[in-house]
Design a protein around this motif. Sequence first.
Motif, mmCIF file in Angstrom:
data_model
loop_
_atom_site.group_PDB
_atom_site.id
_atom_site.type_symbol
_atom_site.label_atom_id
_atom_site.label_comp_id
_atom_site.label_asym_id
_atom_site.label_seq_id
_atom_site.Cartn_x
_atom_site.Cartn_y
_atom_site.Cartn_z
ATOM 1 N N THR A 81 12.136 -3.204 -12.251
ATOM 2 C CA THR A 81 11.619 -1.885 -12.580
ATOM 3 C C THR A 81 12.818 -1.004 -12.914
ATOM 4 N N ALA A 82 12.582 0.024 -13.716
ATOM 5 C CA ALA A 82 13.674 0.911 -14.101
ATOM 6 C C ALA A 82 14.217 1.679 -12.901
ATOM 7 N N TYR A 83 13.324 2.021 -11.973
ATOM 8 C CA TYR A 83 13.683 2.713 -10.739
ATOM 9 C C TYR A 83 13.211 1.862 -9.563
ATOM 10 N N PRO A 84 13.889 1.933 -8.422
ATOM 11 C CA PRO A 84 13.471 1.121 -7.277
ATOM 12 C C PRO A 84 11.988 1.290 -6.952
ATOM 13 N N PHE A 85 11.304 0.162 -6.874
ATOM 14 C CA PHE A 85 9.873 0.087 -6.582
ATOM 15 C C PHE A 85 9.013 0.747 -7.660
ATOM 16 N N GLY A 86 9.616 1.093 -8.805
ATOM 17 C CA GLY A 86 8.840 1.614 -9.928
ATOM 18 C C GLY A 86 8.423 3.058 -9.800
ATOM 19 N N ILE A 87 9.067 3.794 -8.904
ATOM 20 C CA ILE A 87 8.724 5.206 -8.695
ATOM 21 C C ILE A 87 9.897 6.065 -9.168
ATOM 22 N N ARG A 88 9.648 6.830 -10.216
ATOM 23 C CA ARG A 88 10.697 7.654 -10.811
ATOM 24 C C ARG A 88 11.048 8.853 -9.924
ATOM 25 N N ARG A 89 10.015 9.434 -9.305
ATOM 26 C CA ARG A 89 10.216 10.663 -8.544
ATOM 27 C C ARG A 89 9.181 10.738 -7.430
ATOM 28 N N ASP A 149 -2.342 11.770 10.692
ATOM 29 C CA ASP A 149 -3.171 10.978 9.781
ATOM 30 C C ASP A 149 -2.443 10.702 8.467
ATOM 31 N N GLN A 150 -1.780 11.718 7.935
ATOM 32 C CA GLN A 150 -1.040 11.555 6.687
ATOM 33 C C GLN A 150 0.125 10.592 6.864
ATOM 34 N N LEU A 151 0.767 10.669 8.014
ATOM 35 C CA LEU A 151 1.879 9.771 8.325
ATOM 36 C C LEU A 151 1.423 8.316 8.280
ATOM 37 N N HIS A 152 0.294 8.033 8.938
ATOM 38 C CA HIS A 152 -0.223 6.659 8.955
ATOM 39 C C HIS A 152 -0.697 6.227 7.566
ATOM 40 N N PHE A 153 -1.270 7.145 6.819
ATOM 41 C CA PHE A 153 -1.719 6.858 5.457
ATOM 42 C C PHE A 153 -0.532 6.477 4.571
ATOM 43 N N GLU A 154 0.538 7.230 4.664
ATOM 44 C CA GLU A 154 1.724 6.942 3.856
ATOM 45 C C GLU A 154 2.375 5.626 4.264
ATOM 46 N N THR A 155 2.253 5.273 5.545
ATOM 47 C CA THR A 155 2.754 3.974 6.002
ATOM 48 C C THR A 155 2.038 2.838 5.286
ATOM 49 N N GLY A 156 0.692 2.959 5.174
ATOM 50 C CA GLY A 156 -0.069 1.951 4.453
ATOM 51 C C GLY A 156 0.306 1.893 2.987
ATOM 52 N N LEU A 157 0.523 3.044 2.371
ATOM 53 C CA LEU A 157 0.933 3.085 0.963
ATOM 54 C C LEU A 157 2.305 2.439 0.775
ATOM 55 N N TRP A 158 3.246 2.768 1.654
ATOM 56 C CA TRP A 158 4.586 2.186 1.568
ATOM 57 C C TRP A 158 4.527 0.658 1.667
ATOM 58 N N HIS A 159 3.748 0.166 2.618
ATOM 59 C CA HIS A 159 3.615 -1.278 2.801
ATOM 60 C C HIS A 159 3.118 -1.947 1.526
ATOM 61 N N GLU A 160 2.073 -1.382 0.913
ATOM 62 C CA GLU A 160 1.501 -1.977 -0.290
ATOM 63 C C GLU A 160 2.456 -1.846 -1.473
ATOM 64 N N ILE A 161 3.155 -0.727 -1.584
ATOM 65 C CA ILE A 161 4.100 -0.536 -2.688
ATOM 66 C C ILE A 161 5.235 -1.544 -2.595
ATOM 67 N N VAL A 162 5.765 -1.744 -1.399
ATOM 68 C CA VAL A 162 6.847 -2.718 -1.220
ATOM 69 C C VAL A 162 6.347 -4.125 -1.535
ATOM 70 N N ASP A 163 5.163 -4.473 -1.053
ATOM 71 C CA ASP A 163 4.632 -5.824 -1.260
ATOM 72 C C ASP A 163 4.194 -6.075 -2.700
ATOM 73 N N ALA A 169 2.186 1.380 -12.607
ATOM 74 C CA ALA A 169 1.016 2.079 -12.077
ATOM 75 C C ALA A 169 -0.142 1.112 -11.882
ATOM 76 N N ASN A 170 -0.299 0.188 -12.821
ATOM 77 C CA ASN A 170 -1.354 -0.821 -12.725
ATOM 78 C C ASN A 170 -1.157 -1.687 -11.487
ATOM 79 N N GLU A 171 0.080 -2.124 -11.246
ATOM 80 C CA GLU A 171 0.372 -2.965 -10.082
ATOM 81 C C GLU A 171 0.082 -2.236 -8.778
ATOM 82 N N ILE A 172 0.493 -0.972 -8.703
ATOM 83 C CA ILE A 172 0.321 -0.223 -7.455
ATOM 84 C C ILE A 172 -1.137 0.122 -7.217
#
Length: 332
Positions: free
Chosen positions: A61-69, A41-55, A87-90
């Motif tokens: 951004t200072a760091y790729p995709f705006g995620i420092r860590r 379930d977590q794997l599929h959830f993170e897949t959805g998050l990754w898709h939205e973050i990339v899109d 953070a607002n965009e994501i």
Amino acid sequence: MRRDRISRLADRRRLYTNETYDQARSQLRPDRQPIPTPPTDQLHFETGLWHEIVDSRGDFTAYPFGIRRVRPLADTIELEMESERRANEILRRILPSYEPDGEVHGVPALRIRQRTQKGIEVHQCGRATSAWLTGLPARAWKRIEAETLDTIAELAWRPLWKGPADWSEEELTYEQRWNTGEWARTFRAGAWCSSGLLRRIANFHTITPVDYVSGYKGLGIRGYDGLRPVRWCLELDHRRSVHYRQQQLVDALTNPELGLPVTRAHHLDPIYPPHETKNWIRLDDEGRTGLIELRFTTITYTSLRPDSKKTQPLHQEMAETIRARVEAVLAC
């Protein structure tokens, strides 16, 4: 594990996550992968998050995709945002809302579970899922959510994340219509790749000297059966005179201990001319369920911008951060 091996492994994990040494070391266990693969379930959830973050990313951004860590834990993931703007965009992208014509935007059934001084925890109703968004004070997250509500109201949409603690009727209908069938099965089969990239997102600034990373979910290509595989196309833009570090990134992503179960895929789609693909590298798994397409490019631009006409001037602090991290990679 021996102390010297733990120390080396913690240092190597930091290249994938950008954690502190103590954070990385605290997650190492003799019976656990250095970067754990989460439950289904977590794997599929993170897949959805990754898709939205990339899109959701369309500017520098200072760091790729705006995620420092990133902190990939056994049953949750923490994403540290680089700025309130990002953070607002994501958050605006992942929070579900309903458009009157039947469209559900965002991650269906995503809800905010906790609001703490650390950040906010989001999850998906009825499933064992969790993700922490951190990097900002609590008041900033409160402000971002309020601004998102205002935007939704202006569009005359309905904020589903403020609704029931379970799936809404609109989300269930949308899920049944769009997230079932052959494509959904293909997407789930490649979830290990999407989640794996999210859990190793720091590779794109600790290993390779890129200024700008963008990406999208590509369509199926020749050489694979049916709709397979899920293809993540990642553009890695470099300033002129900055050499690519293709092999170092490939070595990190294919590392048998901390990387993903992928190797070089030597077949290329014949619809592209050879000169366009000479700096493309494709990585896929043995079952051909996931494909990572790395596109290394050199772009001539001023002030670290690919298109100064469409965007505001790059903030000086961001430009300095980008230069500093590129120089740190080149110095290694």
